[in-house]
Design a protein around this motif. Structure first.
Motif, PDB file in Angstrom:
ATOM      1  N   ARG B  60      31.853  26.393  43.045  1.00 50.99           N
ATOM      2  CA  ARG B  60      32.951  25.578  42.534  1.00 50.99           C
ATOM      3  C   ARG B  60      34.021  25.561  43.600  1.00 50.99           C
ATOM      4  NH1 ARG B  60      36.510  25.299  36.992  1.00 50.99           N
ATOM      5  NH2 ARG B  60      37.773  26.921  37.930  1.00 50.99           N
ATOM      6  N   PHE B  65      29.263  31.669  43.992  1.00 54.81           N
ATOM      7  CA  PHE B  65      28.901  32.808  43.155  1.00 54.81           C
ATOM      8  C   PHE B  65      27.409  33.050  43.322  1.00 54.81           C
ATOM      9  CE2 PHE B  65      32.478  30.556  41.341  1.00 54.81           C
ATOM     10  CZ  PHE B  65      33.380  31.571  41.065  1.00 54.81           C
ATOM     11  N   PRO B 101      45.590  37.689  36.372  1.00 56.38           N
ATOM     12  CA  PRO B 101      46.214  36.684  35.510  1.00 56.38           C
ATOM     13  C   PRO B 101      47.333  37.308  34.683  1.00 56.38           C
ATOM     14  CG  PRO B 101      43.929  37.102  34.845  1.00 56.38           C
ATOM     15  CD  PRO B 101      44.223  38.028  35.945  1.00 56.38           C
TER      16      PRO B 101
ATOM     17  N   ARG C 240      41.166  52.378  29.084  1.00 58.13           N
ATOM     18  CA  ARG C 240      42.434  51.895  28.534  1.00 58.13           C
ATOM     19  C   ARG C 240      42.419  51.979  27.004  1.00 58.13           C
ATOM     20  NH1 ARG C 240      45.277  47.505  30.982  1.00 58.13           N
ATOM     21  NH2 ARG C 240      44.887  47.349  33.195  1.00 58.13           N
ATOM     22  N   GLN C 242      40.157  51.541  25.053  1.00 62.15           N
ATOM     23  CA  GLN C 242      39.284  50.572  24.394  1.00 62.15           C
ATOM     24  C   GLN C 242      37.841  50.954  24.636  1.00 62.15           C
ATOM     25  OE1 GLN C 242      40.693  46.752  25.929  1.00 62.15           O
ATOM     26  NE2 GLN C 242      40.743  46.076  23.804  1.00 62.15           N
ATOM     27  N   ASP C 349      37.636  43.195  36.248  1.00 65.25           N
ATOM     28  CA  ASP C 349      37.289  43.789  37.524  1.00 65.25           C
ATOM     29  C   ASP C 349      37.527  45.288  37.422  1.00 65.25           C
ATOM     30  OD1 ASP C 349      36.945  44.530  40.130  1.00 65.25           O
ATOM     31  OD2 ASP C 349      38.126  42.879  40.969  1.00 65.25           O
ATOM     32  N   ARG C 352      39.439  47.095  40.123  1.00 64.69           N
ATOM     33  CA  ARG C 352      40.882  46.845  40.229  1.00 64.69           C
ATOM     34  C   ARG C 352      41.562  47.271  38.941  1.00 64.69           C
ATOM     35  NH1 ARG C 352      42.428  42.635  44.186  1.00 64.69           N
ATOM     36  NH2 ARG C 352      40.561  42.074  45.318  1.00 64.69           N
ATOM     37  N   THR C 355      41.332  45.097  35.560  1.00 67.16           N
ATOM     38  CA  THR C 355      42.194  43.936  35.305  1.00 67.16           C
ATOM     39  C   THR C 355      41.326  42.758  34.861  1.00 67.16           C
ATOM     40  OG1 THR C 355      42.061  43.397  37.637  1.00 67.16           O
ATOM     41  CG2 THR C 355      44.046  44.527  36.889  1.00 67.16           C
ATOM     42  N   PRO C 356      41.828  41.984  33.908  1.00 68.84           N
ATOM     43  CA  PRO C 356      41.027  40.875  33.410  1.00 68.84           C
ATOM     44  C   PRO C 356      40.821  39.808  34.478  1.00 68.84           C
ATOM     45  CG  PRO C 356      43.197  40.898  32.383  1.00 68.84           C
ATOM     46  CD  PRO C 356      43.114  42.126  33.231  1.00 68.84           C
ATOM     47  N   THR C 357      39.696  39.135  34.368  1.00 69.37           N
ATOM     48  CA  THR C 357      39.405  38.037  35.284  1.00 69.37           C
ATOM     49  C   THR C 357      39.252  36.770  34.454  1.00 69.37           C
ATOM     50  OG1 THR C 357      37.046  38.518  35.087  1.00 69.37           O
ATOM     51  CG2 THR C 357      38.195  39.491  36.951  1.00 69.37           C
ATOM     52  N   THR C 358      39.399  35.654  35.108  1.00 67.85           N
ATOM     53  CA  THR C 358      39.229  34.379  34.417  1.00 67.85           C
ATOM     54  C   THR C 358      38.342  33.495  35.283  1.00 67.85           C
ATOM     55  OG1 THR C 358      41.176  33.499  35.499  1.00 67.85           O
ATOM     56  CG2 THR C 358      41.492  34.462  33.319  1.00 67.85           C
ATOM     57  N   PRO C 360      35.450  29.788  35.291  1.00 72.51           N
ATOM     58  CA  PRO C 360      34.494  28.958  34.561  1.00 72.51           C
ATOM     59  C   PRO C 360      33.176  29.707  34.372  1.00 72.51           C
ATOM     60  CG  PRO C 360      34.485  28.374  36.867  1.00 72.51           C
ATOM     61  CD  PRO C 360      35.540  29.438  36.711  1.00 72.51           C
ATOM     62  N   GLU C 383      34.679  28.177  29.712  1.00 69.55           N
ATOM     63  CA  GLU C 383      35.706  28.724  30.597  1.00 69.55           C
ATOM     64  C   GLU C 383      36.216  30.026  29.987  1.00 69.55           C
ATOM     65  OE1 GLU C 383      37.117  26.432  33.134  1.00 69.55           O
ATOM     66  OE2 GLU C 383      38.551  27.916  33.892  1.00 69.55           O
ATOM     67  N   PRO C 390      39.601  39.755  26.854  1.00 69.05           N
ATOM     68  CA  PRO C 390      38.586  39.461  27.885  1.00 69.05           C
ATOM     69  C   PRO C 390      37.148  39.814  27.501  1.00 69.05           C
ATOM     70  CG  PRO C 390      39.905  41.350  28.535  1.00 69.05           C
ATOM     71  CD  PRO C 390      40.505  40.843  27.258  1.00 69.05           C
ATOM     72  N   LEU C 418      25.786  35.765  34.908  1.00 70.38           N
ATOM     73  CA  LEU C 418      26.975  35.007  34.526  1.00 70.38           C
ATOM     74  C   LEU C 418      27.739  34.758  35.815  1.00 70.38           C
ATOM     75  CD1 LEU C 418      29.330  35.607  31.522  1.00 70.38           C
ATOM     76  CD2 LEU C 418      30.105  34.684  33.682  1.00 70.38           C
ATOM     77  N   GLY C 420      30.736  32.656  37.932  1.00 71.17           N
ATOM     78  CA  GLY C 420      31.983  31.906  37.813  1.00 71.17           C
ATOM     79  C   GLY C 420      33.143  32.796  37.452  1.00 71.17           C
ATOM     80  N   CYS C 421      32.834  33.901  36.828  1.00 73.97           N
ATOM     81  CA  CYS C 421      33.893  34.795  36.381  1.00 73.97           C
ATOM     82  C   CYS C 421      33.342  36.213  36.484  1.00 73.97           C
ATOM     83  CB  CYS C 421      34.246  34.447  34.933  1.00 73.97           C
ATOM     84  SG  CYS C 421      35.472  35.536  34.233  1.00 73.97           S
TER      85      CYS C 421
END
Lengths: 535, 168, 497
Positions: B60, B65, B101, C240, C242, C349, C352, C355-358, C360, C383, C390, C418, C420-421
């Motif tokens: 993309r 990826f 984010p 964390r 969770q 991630d 890191r 930390t959440p990732t975002t 597609p 998306e 997350p 998966l 894209g993210c």
């Protein structure tokens, strides 16, 4: 098309001894090249580094597509001139692939005398641009030159093929629609300013690149004006004020990347169609060429053994196998391209000359490029042959060669003496490319005949005045002539004077010719037309 | 080498060339024969140095990826013109990117402000944790992208800096 | 069990999103009922919306806020004729007011009674209730009960103990006291920190369990006198605070302990006459002691592992009791077989700091095979945004035993594609290969104590080369330049004369 059956015994003592000899010659050649390319006084390298400049070979590496060939022209130009102080004539030229396009590269070498133009620098540059014109190849100029070498200005400035010819050729290219891009990596002063000026596109490096007709000292002397290099002709002034330069770049790397992107915009030419088939490696190992070429230039060898180690599958269609047998003619494929080949198997007689002329006409008729493999002592001389018209038959061959419309390629495989040089498309006959093997020799006649002829003339003059010479006196006249002759008939002299496009290691010949053939096909082939063949 | 991919924080320079029967991957210390045959739905067969691997690839924009040997990786292509232009004008430190984010809690500078290295520029929130973003070097704020309360994705440009000299 | 067509509702609206909405709809559809779902625009195109018979868009100042807007959801339920609302987990699932509003609107709330939500929703009240009913709670002392005797009462809790600000949260101001001679000094420090962080110096203290495990028990009650437990789940692997990996049976329990803890849970549920599926959570100490932590009066994220080893569809049971049916079976009818592990697939991630990732969802190939269950709300082409939690999927693995399940899990995680993210699948594989996990020897602080599991290991050169090669061949500006080279020149390669 059947395979040539090699008659060489590769395990014979003769083969082994030839191979050892020729490998040594190639090593010497490689060592000379290495020095020309890589050996520079440390202070010159330090100076360039302190200016944040890359060496010319580093620039080339950035410019060329990775994993693609670079056919360098005249790597040993000027090697026997200027006491050997101007290696490679202070510039690098050749055909390379940039963004997938075949281009001529003309790169100044600022590590040699600041990239100053010597007479042979000009000759080499003009030749590179002639190649561009003849083969319609776009040009990338990497400009970094101190300007003309003033002490020799009379030998490089005004004559027809001197510095002006560079700019004339640039204009011709532009007129033909062949594009050029200049990358200004150093100062382009006076005439040098026209190289980017006459290019379709140019890129200039901030800080190190500058373009002006006269540099700050000359401006100061002429008008009293105090001005810095940047103000006078720097990157930002030219790209934002004068419009003399097109693209500003922050570094050499960026400038070259921009140039690559510019070349990527060039329309790719429609190649001239000639017969082609899927390429095939030669059946016989090209490395065997070392054992094929005799140690002694006077020793004859079968040129078919050379052909078998150059062409696809070692296959060869021989024309007139039983007629004029001192000239081998026939068709083959090289890197897939169909070519006609003329190779010498001895002196040119009447029949071999007629066969050659006829075959050249055939190749022109069917649009087949021609490769000349020279190993020629000349046309046959003597009463009998003159009576048979050897001169007029030789003239026919020279006429056919001269008026050929198909691209011609010449390799000086061994000897190239007398008018044989002409009949086999020597330098004067506009072969698109001409390469020499390390042991090859060129002269109007053999060195010993020449020395003897000169000595005889002297002896007869002295005899007229009643003097009689001892053998020692004769040797004293003959030996320096012989020495000078030998020096100037060697391939190293030819290549230093740019009578060729460079010496080749024989095993590189196939690739060099492949690249040359591909380049040549950018230009359409016209219909054949000749002058008067003396019948 | 003109081309580069960013993988994690590391930048890898490379070139690609075509050979008689595939491609070559040119790295700083070696050249490897390589080829890729693509199938449906991103599945592909990668041949590297004679070994075959099944991979899944998606792209993309400049992001590539790759699912290789049971793991997914993200590589970002750095176009040579962009990368070299950035190198010529200053460093990547001119651009302050979001490390994750989140949303803006507060912004303590505005365009035109001179800042010193380490000075707090803004506070962001992500996963109910506040993170302060400090100036990576001395400079002048060229632009602030987000206002208080606005949300952004990872690697979004939060602020840009210019050198103090250039601004003068 | 009666025919669902005889139930008082025929359409069930799911007031949730993502994988749990899909999960609930799946059972609803299986039973021949109609499924409805509410969705925010950010979830348009997700699997739940595609699956539902009715999908009603709701709005709000933020996507999350729309799912918390009870009035809109009830209106949506009415608009599609839904006779019941399933709240899933999170959002309004434990909201007494919503529960009441639903029932006031004449719609069945698939959950407990409002009173049960209320009781268990207040942690202090729940704790007191459980303690009074005779079940084990961790010893503690609350300053507010009698400030004058706080120090003395704290001393009685026993070491080690944990001092916490009453007003606090998130670990701020917490102090562990291992030496009771330092108790007063630590209380003073805790008080000043509480004052500083929260403007409130009041404290409470409780017994501190070193390296505790989190073990919870699934219960089912019909509100008509029947309660069973459906065995335990161990959820000690957390980051964390969770849960990320849950399994059953717990490797920490022998049969005797299992019986003890499970019956305790069932007893608590029975004490309140519980209706619905619910979970009683315990803190479990290294020497086998366990204390009531809290009760969740809803379906749990990790419920599938229980389903996998018992064959019970917990959503089906929820719907049944909400429809007024009795459980109809006793504790002895609940049997388990094998081992199940759930992995929460997070868009994050791990290296890191989780930390959440975002990004597609460009390619999604869920793992497949026997014993592999993939509960997810995402689809290829979707998306992952920062608008929601997350967690994007749950991978549930059933094996003949724990070792088998771990081996299958490794394979399934490898096969999970998966793109894209970034997700935590590689991290999960590192986790399940850790000797302590393999041995079942973990506690809630395990990941904090072993940060190397989260860190990305050095990449083998071959992997790097393969990635660069695959990327280069998939990047037009690189491939185009290579392809532009004429055939012969490409074949000659980097030849020099």
């Amino acid at each position: 098309m059947k395979r040539i059956e090699s008659k060489i015994n590769t395990s014979s003592a003769e083969f082994q001894s030839n191979a050892a000899h020729n490998r040594k010659l190639v090593e010497e050649f490689r060592e000379k090249q290495r020095k020309v390319r890589d050996e520079r006084p440390q202070r010159d390298i330090d100076r360039l580094r302190s200016q944040n400049k890359l060496l010319v070979r580093e620039r080339l590496k950035l410019l060329l597509d990775p994993g693609t060939p670079f056919l360098e022209f005249s790597s040993l130009a000027a090697n026997d001139a200027y006491d050997g102080e101007v290696p490679g004539a202070a510039c690098v030229t050749g055909i390379g692939i940039v963004s997938g396009r075949e281009v001529v590269i003309n790169a100044g070498d600022a590590s040699v005398k600041g990239g100053a133009w010597y007479p042979l620098t000009v000759k080499k540059t003009v030749r590179a641009l002639d190649i561009a014109i003849e083969n319609r190849l776009p040009v990338v100029h990497l400009c970094d030159s101190a300007g003309g070498f003033l002490p020799l200005q009379a030998d490089l400035f005004a004559d027809k093929y001197m510095a002006g010819r560079i700019f004339r050729n640039q204009c011709q290219l532009s007129k033909m629609g062949v594009q050029q891009v200049s990358v200004v990596l150093g100062h382009c002063t006076a005439g040098g300013a026209y190289v980017p000026g006459l290019s379709d596109y140019n890129v200039i490096v901030r800080g190190t690149g500058a373009i002006f007709l006269a540099g700050p000292p000359l401006v100061k002397a002429a008008t009293g004006e105090d001005v810095t290099v940047d103000e006078l002709g720097g990157c930002d002034m030219h790209t934002s004020v004068s419009g003399t330069a097109d693209y500003p770049a922050g570094s050499e790397e960026e400038a070259i990347a921009i140039a690559r992107d510019i070349v990527a915009q060039f329309k790719r030419p429609q190649k001239t169609h000639i017969e082609w088939q899927e390429p095939e490696a030669p059946f016989y190992d090209p490395a065997e060429l070392y054992g094929v070429i005799p140690k002694d230039i006077k020793q004859q060898f079968d040129i078919r053994e050379v052909i078998a180690r150059l062409v696809d599958g070692s296959r060869f269609h021989e024309y007139q196998p039983n007629y004029g047998k001192t000239l081998i003619c026939g068709y083959a494929h090289l890197w897939g391209y169909k070519i006609g080949i003329l190779g010498n198997n001895g002196v040119l007689f009447n029949d071999s000359s007629l066969k050659g002329a006829h075959f050249i006409e055939l190749c022109n008729q069917n649009r087949t490029p021609i490769l000349f493999l020279q190993n020629i002592t000349g046309f046959m001389v003597g009463r009998e042959y003159e009576r048979r018209g050897i001169t007029k038959d030789g003239a026919k061959m020279i006429m056919a060669v001269s008026c050929s419309e198909v691209p011609k390629f010449t390799v000086m495989c061994n000897g190239s003496f007398g008018a044989g040089n002409y009949g086999m498309s020597g330098r004067a006959f506009d072969s698109r490319f001409l390469f020499s093997w390390p042991q090859s020799q060129i002269s109007v006649m053999g060195a010993e005949q020449a020395a003897n002829t000169l000595a005889d003339v002297k002896i007869r003059q002295l005899a007229k005045s009643g003097k009689k010479l001892s053998q020692t006196d004769i040797d004293a006249i003959r030996d320096p002539v012989l020495g000078e002759f030998k020096r100037k008939q060697s391939a190293y002299w030819s290549t230093s004077e740019i009578w060729d496009d460079g010496i080749l290691d024989p095993v590189d010949t196939r690739n060099a010719l492949g690249i040359a053939l591909s380049a040549a096909l950018n230009t359409p082939i016209s219909d054949p037309r000749y002058g008067i063949f003396r019948m | 080498m003109h081309h580069a991919f960013k993988l994690g924080d590391a930048e890898h320079n490379l070139e690609l060339s075509r050979s008689a029967d595939g491609y070559r991957l040119h790295l700083a210390d070696r050249t490897l024969p390589i080829d890729l045959k693509t199938g449906a739905d991103g599945r592909a067969w990668l041949t590297l140095d004679g070994e075959h691997h099944e991979v899944v690839i998606a792209t993309r924009g400049d992001d590539v990826f790759v699912h290789f040997d049971g793991e997914a990786y993200q590589l970002r292509y750095e176009h040579p013109l962009k990368r070299l232009a950035a190198a010529g004008l200053g460093s990547a430190e001119d651009r302050v990117l979001a490390p994750m984010p989140g949303s803006i809690v507060s912004v303590s500078v505005k365009a035109g402000d001179a800042v010193t290295k380490g000075q707090i520029l803004l506070v962001m929130e992500s996963m109910k944790m506040e993170t302060t973003i400090a100036a990576p070097r001395d400079g002048v704020i060229e632009a602030v992208t987000y206002d208080k309360g606005q949300t952004f994705d990872r690697d979004a440009l939060l602020l840009s800096l210019v050198a103090i000299e250039k601004k003068k | 069990m009666s025919d669902p067509r005889q139930w008082p509702f025929h359409t069930v609206l799911v007031a949730n999103r993502g994988e749990i909405a899909v999960r609930v709809l799946r059972t609803v559809r299986k039973l021949g009922l109609k499924g409805a779902v509410v969705y925010h625009a950010a979830d348009r195109g997700t699997l739940a919306v595609k699956m539902a018979d009715h999908a009603i868009e709701i709005t709000g100042p933020t996507p999350v806020a729309s799912y918390l807007d009870g009035a809109q959801i009830i209106a949506a339920a009415k608009s599609c004729g839904a006779g019941a609302i399933h709240p899933g987990y999170g959002f309004l699932s434990e909201n007494k007011g919503f529960c009441q509003a639903v029932e006031a609107a004449g719609i069945r709330f698939i959950g407990p009674t409002p009173e049960q939500i209320d009781l268990m929703g207040d942690k202090v009240r729940a704790r007191n209730y459980v303690q009074k009913a005779g079940f084990p709670v961790a010893p503690s002392a609350i300053e507010d009960d009698d400030p004058k005797t706080f120090v003395e009462r704290s001393r009685k809790v026993g070491a080690p103990l944990l001092i916490k600000p009453s007003a606090g949260g998130g670990g701020k101001g917490m102090r562990i006291v291992r030496d009771l001679s330092l108790l007063e000094q630590e209380i003073e420090r805790g008080r000043s920190e509480g004052q500083r962080y929260f403007g409130d110096g009041r404290l409470y203290c409780e017994r501190y369990i070193e390296n505790p495990r989190h073990i919870e028990v699934q219960v089912l009650g019909d509100g008509q006198g029947s309660v069973v437990h459906v065995f335990e789940r161990e959820c000690s692997v957390q980051r964390r605070f969770q849960k990320i990996v849950e399994e059953t049976p717990s490797p920490a329990l022998d049969d005797k302990k299992r019986k003890e803890i499970c019956e305790t849970a069932a007893g608590i549920a029975r004490a309140i006459g519980y209706r619905n599926a619910g979970t009683v959570e315990f803190i479990f100490g290294p020497s086998g002691e366990f204390y009531f932590l809290e009760m969740n009066t809803r379906l749990q994220v990790e419920h599938p592992v229980t389903e996998e080893i018992t064959g019970i569809d917990l959503v089906h049971e929820q719907l049944r009791v909400a429809a007024g049916e009795k459980l109809g079976y006793g504790q002895n009818d609940v049997k388990s077989q094998g081992h199940a592990i759930e992995f929460r697939i997070y868009a994050e991630d791990a290296a890191r700091g989780y930390t959440p990732t975002t990004g597609p969802v460009l390619v999604l190939h869920p793992p497949q095979g026997d014993g592999v269950r993939w509960d997810s709300g995402i689809v290829q082409g979707g998306e992952v945004t920062s608008a929601f939690d997350p967690m994007i999927a749950k991978l549930i693995i059933r094996g003949t035993d724990r070792k088998d399940a771990i081996a299958k899990a490794d394979q399934a995680l490898r096969e999970t594609v998966l793109l894209g993210c970034k997700t935590n699948t590689a991290f999960l594989r590192r986790l399940i290969h850790h000797p302590a996990f393999v041995a079942g020897d973990v506690h809630t602080g395990f990941l904090d104590a072993n940060p190397q599991i989260a860190a990305e290991p050095d990449m083998p050169a071959q992997t790097l080369h393969a990635l660069l090669g695959a990327a280069a061949l998939s990047t037009r500006p690189m491939r185009d330049v290579a392809d532009a080279v004429p055939d012969m020149h490409a074949a000659i390669g980097s030849w020099r004369n």
